[in-house]
Design a protein around this motif. Structure first.
Motif, PDB file in Angstrom:
ATOM      1  N   GLU A   1       0.890  -0.911   0.236  1.00 32.83           N
ATOM      2  CA  GLU A   1      -0.361   0.027  -0.002  1.00 32.83           C
ATOM      3  C   GLU A   1       0.620   1.340  -0.343  1.00 32.83           C
ATOM      4  O   GLU A   1       2.216   1.149   0.428  1.00 32.83           O
ATOM      5  CB  GLU A   1      -1.277   0.065   1.174  1.00 32.83           C
ATOM      6  CG  GLU A   1      -1.845  -1.460   1.383  1.00 32.83           C
ATOM      7  CD  GLU A   1      -2.939  -1.289   2.235  1.00 32.83           C
ATOM      8  OE1 GLU A   1      -3.368   0.327   3.365  1.00 32.83           O
ATOM      9  OE2 GLU A   1      -2.890  -1.710   2.681  1.00 32.83           O
ATOM     10  N   ARG A   2       0.086   1.975  -0.768  1.00 36.41           N
ATOM     11  CA  ARG A   2       1.426   3.231  -0.854  1.00 36.41           C
ATOM     12  C   ARG A   2       0.315   4.321  -0.396  1.00 36.41           C
ATOM     13  O   ARG A   2      -0.415   4.411  -1.338  1.00 36.41           O
ATOM     14  CB  ARG A   2       1.515   3.910  -2.037  1.00 36.41           C
ATOM     15  CG  ARG A   2       2.947   2.768  -3.105  1.00 36.41           C
ATOM     16  CD  ARG A   2       3.037   3.005  -4.000  1.00 36.41           C
ATOM     17  NE  ARG A   2       4.104   2.278  -4.445  1.00 36.41           N
ATOM     18  CZ  ARG A   2       4.972   2.352  -5.752  1.00 36.41           C
ATOM     19  NH1 ARG A   2       5.194   3.374  -6.315  1.00 36.41           N
ATOM     20  NH2 ARG A   2       5.818   1.513  -5.935  1.00 36.41           N
ATOM     21  N   VAL A   3       0.517   5.079   0.797  1.00 32.81           N
ATOM     22  CA  VAL A   3      -0.304   5.819   1.364  1.00 32.81           C
ATOM     23  C   VAL A   3       1.362   7.455   1.352  1.00 32.81           C
ATOM     24  O   VAL A   3       1.496   7.499   2.008  1.00 32.81           O
ATOM     25  CB  VAL A   3      -0.123   5.915   2.931  1.00 32.81           C
ATOM     26  CG1 VAL A   3      -1.225   6.996   3.470  1.00 32.81           C
ATOM     27  CG2 VAL A   3      -1.358   4.339   3.118  1.00 32.81           C
ATOM     28  N   LYS A   4       0.283   8.426   0.636  1.00 29.42           N
ATOM     29  CA  LYS A   4       0.963   9.812   0.405  1.00 29.42           C
ATOM     30  C   LYS A   4       0.898  10.550   2.230  1.00 29.42           C
ATOM     31  O   LYS A   4      -0.529  10.553   2.552  1.00 29.42           O
ATOM     32  CB  LYS A   4       0.313  10.927  -0.224  1.00 29.42           C
ATOM     33  CG  LYS A   4       1.799  11.397  -0.872  1.00 29.42           C
ATOM     34  CD  LYS A   4       1.352  12.153  -2.013  1.00 29.42           C
ATOM     35  CE  LYS A   4       2.873  11.608  -2.764  1.00 29.42           C
ATOM     36  NZ  LYS A   4       1.712  12.918  -4.129  1.00 29.42           N
ATOM     37  N   GLU A   5       1.829  10.327   2.730  1.00 28.73           N
ATOM     38  CA  GLU A   5       1.205  11.390   4.504  1.00 28.73           C
ATOM     39  C   GLU A   5       1.217  13.010   3.942  1.00 28.73           C
ATOM     40  O   GLU A   5       1.499  13.384   2.827  1.00 28.73           O
ATOM     41  CB  GLU A   5       3.083  11.084   5.240  1.00 28.73           C
ATOM     42  CG  GLU A   5       3.147   9.779   5.380  1.00 28.73           C
ATOM     43  CD  GLU A   5       4.719   9.434   6.269  1.00 28.73           C
ATOM     44  OE1 GLU A   5       4.531  10.641   7.417  1.00 28.73           O
ATOM     45  OE2 GLU A   5       4.517   8.688   6.302  1.00 28.73           O
ATOM     46  N   ALA A   6       0.027  13.473   5.323  1.00 27.11           N
ATOM     47  CA  ALA A   6       0.083  14.807   5.069  1.00 27.11           C
ATOM     48  C   ALA A   6       1.116  15.547   5.321  1.00 27.11           C
ATOM     49  O   ALA A   6       1.486  15.410   6.131  1.00 27.11           O
ATOM     50  CB  ALA A   6      -1.588  15.298   5.750  1.00 27.11           C
ATOM     51  N   ALA A   7       1.365  16.579   4.712  1.00 25.80           N
ATOM     52  CA  ALA A   7       2.650  17.702   4.666  1.00 25.80           C
ATOM     53  C   ALA A   7       2.475  18.284   5.685  1.00 25.80           C
ATOM     54  O   ALA A   7       0.730  18.424   5.781  1.00 25.80           O
ATOM     55  CB  ALA A   7       2.855  18.728   3.741  1.00 25.80           C
ATOM     56  N   ARG A   8       3.039  18.519   6.958  1.00 22.75           N
ATOM     57  CA  ARG A   8       2.178  19.539   7.893  1.00 22.75           C
ATOM     58  C   ARG A   8       2.319  21.207   7.581  1.00 22.75           C
ATOM     59  O   ARG A   8       2.976  21.714   5.855  1.00 22.75           O
ATOM     60  CB  ARG A   8       4.013  19.994   8.886  1.00 22.75           C
ATOM     61  CG  ARG A   8       3.629  18.540  10.087  1.00 22.75           C
ATOM     62  CD  ARG A   8       5.350  18.937  10.286  1.00 22.75           C
ATOM     63  NE  ARG A   8       5.192  18.299  11.724  1.00 22.75           N
ATOM     64  CZ  ARG A   8       6.103  18.616  12.386  1.00 22.75           C
ATOM     65  NH1 ARG A   8       7.168  19.233  11.859  1.00 22.75           N
ATOM     66  NH2 ARG A   8       6.460  18.442  13.253  1.00 22.75           N
TER      67      ARG A   8
END
Length: 153
Positions: A143-150
């Motif tokens: 699974e490729r999950v993009k992390e939310a940018a701060r």
């Protein structure tokens, strides 16, 4: 130890220490070669050399000559192998050394039996087994999950 006299004839234009040393070395080589020619060989040898000893010989079938060779070198016996067909050998040995050969055969048979019992699987076979196990496992998708940018950057 006996002492012998050796006559060395050197024909040279100028006799120097170097030519005399070379002549003596050559004479020493010839003496050593003649001495070795009169010695009977010991240990593993050809069938022809074993028969040339003049002693009575016996033979026995052997399947793993390398294993027997390792054992026979410890026992210091005279023997020779003759290949009858692929993987089959005849072991020739002197009749006078039958006791030592029987001791060699007992240790050899022990090694052959132990080798057959605790045989490790070859590395290539282990690799093939590992490949089959990996193929049989279900294929997982990552699974490729993009992390939310701060946001406070």
């Amino acid at each position: 130890m006996s002492r012998r006299t050796i006559a060395v004839y050197v024909k040279a234009g100028k006799l120097t220490t170097r030519t005399l040393a070379l002549a003596l070395r050559a004479a020493g080589r010839q003496i050593r070669k003649a001495h070795q020619a009169h010695q009977t060989p010991h240990g593993r040898q050809t069938v022809r050399k074993l028969m040339a000893h003049g002693a009575n010989t016996n033979s026995a079938p052997v399947e793993a000559p390398a294993l027997f060779d390792r054992v026979a070198r410890k026992m210091n016996v005279d023997y020779a192998f003759y290949k009858t067909r692929e993987g089959k050998y005849l072991l020739f040995f002197k009749s006078g050394q039958a006791d030592a050969i029987s001791a060699c055969f007992s240790e050899y048979s022990h090694l052959v039996l132990r080798r057959g019992r605790s045989r490790k699987t070859p590395i290539m076979e282990q690799l093939k087994n590992a490949q089959e196990q990996v193929r049989q496992q279900p294929h997982r998708e990552q699974e490729r999950v993009k992390e939310a940018a701060r946001e406070d950057r």
